[in-house]
Design a protein around this motif. Structure first.
Motif, mmCIF file in Angstrom:
data_model
loop_
_atom_site.group_PDB
_atom_site.id
_atom_site.type_symbol
_atom_site.label_atom_id
_atom_site.label_comp_id
_atom_site.label_asym_id
_atom_site.label_seq_id
_atom_site.Cartn_x
_atom_site.Cartn_y
_atom_site.Cartn_z
ATOM 1 N N UNK A 181 -43.688 -31.003 19.889
ATOM 2 C CA UNK A 181 -42.478 -30.301 20.340
ATOM 3 C C UNK A 181 -41.625 -31.232 21.200
ATOM 4 N N UNK A 182 -42.255 -31.928 22.125
ATOM 5 C CA UNK A 182 -41.513 -32.813 23.036
ATOM 6 C C UNK A 182 -40.746 -33.896 22.276
ATOM 7 N N UNK A 183 -41.256 -34.283 21.124
ATOM 8 C CA UNK A 183 -40.611 -35.335 20.331
ATOM 9 C C UNK A 183 -39.768 -34.800 19.175
ATOM 10 N N UNK A 184 -39.621 -33.484 19.095
ATOM 11 C CA UNK A 184 -39.003 -32.882 17.909
ATOM 12 C C UNK A 184 -37.480 -32.829 17.917
ATOM 13 N N UNK A 185 -36.872 -32.857 19.076
ATOM 14 C CA UNK A 185 -35.424 -32.691 19.127
ATOM 15 C C UNK A 185 -34.998 -31.291 18.701
ATOM 16 N N UNK A 186 -35.807 -30.299 19.012
ATOM 17 C CA UNK A 186 -35.521 -28.908 18.617
ATOM 18 C C UNK A 186 -34.257 -28.391 19.299
ATOM 19 N N UNK A 187 -33.818 -27.231 18.879
ATOM 20 C CA UNK A 187 -32.532 -26.668 19.301
ATOM 21 C C UNK A 187 -32.444 -26.308 20.781
ATOM 22 N N UNK A 188 -33.530 -26.310 21.474
ATOM 23 C CA UNK A 188 -33.586 -25.959 22.902
ATOM 24 C C UNK A 188 -33.259 -24.491 23.165
ATOM 25 N N UNK A 189 -33.527 -23.627 22.175
ATOM 26 C CA UNK A 189 -33.419 -22.191 22.411
ATOM 27 C C UNK A 189 -34.508 -21.763 23.391
ATOM 28 N N UNK A 190 -35.570 -22.514 23.406
ATOM 29 C CA UNK A 190 -36.694 -22.313 24.316
ATOM 30 C C UNK A 190 -37.005 -23.653 24.975
ATOM 31 N N UNK B 90 -39.522 -26.733 26.010
ATOM 32 C CA UNK B 90 -40.605 -27.368 25.251
ATOM 33 C C UNK B 90 -41.902 -26.576 25.412
ATOM 34 N N UNK B 91 -42.205 -26.187 26.641
ATOM 35 C CA UNK B 91 -43.437 -25.439 26.905
ATOM 36 C C UNK B 91 -43.454 -24.089 26.206
ATOM 37 N N UNK B 92 -42.325 -23.397 26.250
ATOM 38 C CA UNK B 92 -42.248 -22.086 25.589
ATOM 39 C C UNK B 92 -42.382 -22.217 24.076
ATOM 40 N N UNK B 93 -41.702 -23.200 23.501
ATOM 41 C CA UNK B 93 -41.775 -23.386 22.057
ATOM 42 C C UNK B 93 -43.187 -23.789 21.631
ATOM 43 N N UNK B 94 -43.804 -24.673 22.384
ATOM 44 C CA UNK B 94 -45.169 -25.093 22.059
ATOM 45 C C UNK B 94 -46.116 -23.893 22.105
ATOM 46 N N UNK B 95 -45.980 -23.075 23.131
ATOM 47 C CA UNK B 95 -46.843 -21.889 23.251
ATOM 48 C C UNK B 95 -46.559 -20.904 22.117
ATOM 49 N N UNK B 96 -45.295 -20.728 21.779
ATOM 50 C CA UNK B 96 -44.935 -19.830 20.688
ATOM 51 C C UNK B 96 -45.512 -20.321 19.355
ATOM 52 N N UNK B 97 -45.402 -21.607 19.101
ATOM 53 C CA UNK B 97 -45.960 -22.152 17.862
ATOM 54 C C UNK B 97 -47.469 -21.956 17.830
ATOM 55 N N UNK B 98 -48.137 -22.265 18.925
ATOM 56 C CA UNK B 98 -49.592 -22.099 18.986
ATOM 57 C C UNK B 98 -49.979 -20.648 18.709
ATOM 58 N N UNK B 99 -49.366 -19.726 19.422
ATOM 59 C CA UNK B 99 -49.724 -18.311 19.275
ATOM 60 C C UNK B 99 -49.343 -17.768 17.898
ATOM 61 N N UNK C 202 -41.614 -19.896 8.440
ATOM 62 C CA UNK C 202 -40.171 -19.648 8.311
ATOM 63 C C UNK C 202 -39.556 -19.238 9.650
ATOM 64 N N UNK C 203 -40.262 -18.431 10.401
ATOM 65 C CA UNK C 203 -39.765 -17.995 11.717
ATOM 66 C C UNK C 203 -39.619 -19.196 12.657
ATOM 67 N N UNK C 204 -40.643 -20.029 12.710
ATOM 68 C CA UNK C 204 -40.585 -21.208 13.577
ATOM 69 C C UNK C 204 -39.510 -22.165 13.102
ATOM 70 N N UNK C 205 -39.348 -22.295 11.808
ATOM 71 C CA UNK C 205 -38.322 -23.191 11.263
ATOM 72 C C UNK C 205 -36.939 -22.794 11.774
ATOM 73 N N UNK C 206 -36.684 -21.504 11.923
ATOM 74 C CA UNK C 206 -35.384 -21.043 12.439
ATOM 75 C C UNK C 206 -35.185 -21.407 13.904
ATOM 76 N N UNK C 207 -36.272 -21.563 14.630
ATOM 77 C CA UNK C 207 -36.182 -21.849 16.071
ATOM 78 C C UNK C 207 -36.096 -23.347 16.407
ATOM 79 N N UNK C 208 -36.435 -24.149 15.431
ATOM 80 C CA UNK C 208 -36.423 -25.594 15.749
ATOM 81 C C UNK C 208 -35.171 -26.252 15.205
#
Length: 187
Positions: free
Chosen positions: A138-147, A149-158, A181-187
């Protein structure tokens, strides 16, 4: 070439892995492991003092193999966001191979996680390793920052853990694919 002792250990753990995963830890007796591994009782007890020792060895080896396969799958993908999605693809593939039997670590935890602190500790180590790996991706992903890094990592794990559980209950790929598909929309 493996030494004889390692060959015997591998034979014992291979047998235990198959039996613990398919019929459960509690339903697998030491005598069955000895018989199906085609070894002497003394051979088993030379390497594993108790059935719980064998379970811990199984968890450790399964974790090492699982993580090596996962890391290899992630390394094959160049795009940092796609590396996160490979987590789902990899788990889907593993569940298909295991005929949607669920997570071997959760299965072991359900049966022995409360009765032996070593078992619980190994399972927690396995799951923490997964969380830490996801956090690095997650830290290296360049995700959209809707969450964060910690929140996105926890969401992906769960989400991944829940999808694996649902896939094992319903015996289908759709739950892991939907989570992807859900995670893909968030990153």
């Amino acid at each position: 070439m493996k030494q004889r002792g390692q060959v015997v250990i591998d034979k014992i753990i291979d047998t235990a892995e198959r039996l613990f995963y398919t019929q459960g830890y509690s339903n697998t007796g030491i005598n069955q492991v000895i018989e199906e591994a085609d070894i002497a009782k003394a051979s088993l007890y030379n390497h594993f003092g108790t059935k719980a020792d064998l379970l811990v060895a199984y968890i450790q080896r399964t974790h090492d193999r699982w993580f090596n396969r996962l890391e290899s799958a992630v390394k094959q993908v160049a795009d940092p966001k796609d590396k996160l999605l490979v987590l789902f693809d990899h788990h889907l593939n593993r569940q298909q191979i295991r005929q949607f039997g669920g997570c071997p670590f959760i299965k072991a935890n359900d049966e022995a996680g409360t009765s032996d602190p070593r078992v619980l500790s190994e399972i927690q180590r396995t799951k923490q390793h997964s969380k830490d790996f996801i956090k690095r991706l997650v830290a290296n992903s360049g995700h959209q920052q809707l969450l964060t890094d910690g929140e996105l990592a926890e969401l992906i794990f769960l989400t991944l853990e829940g999808a694996i559980t649902a896939a094992s209950v319903f015996k289908r790929a759709a739950d892991i694919q939907s989570a992807r598909k859900i995670i893909q929309k968030l990153i």
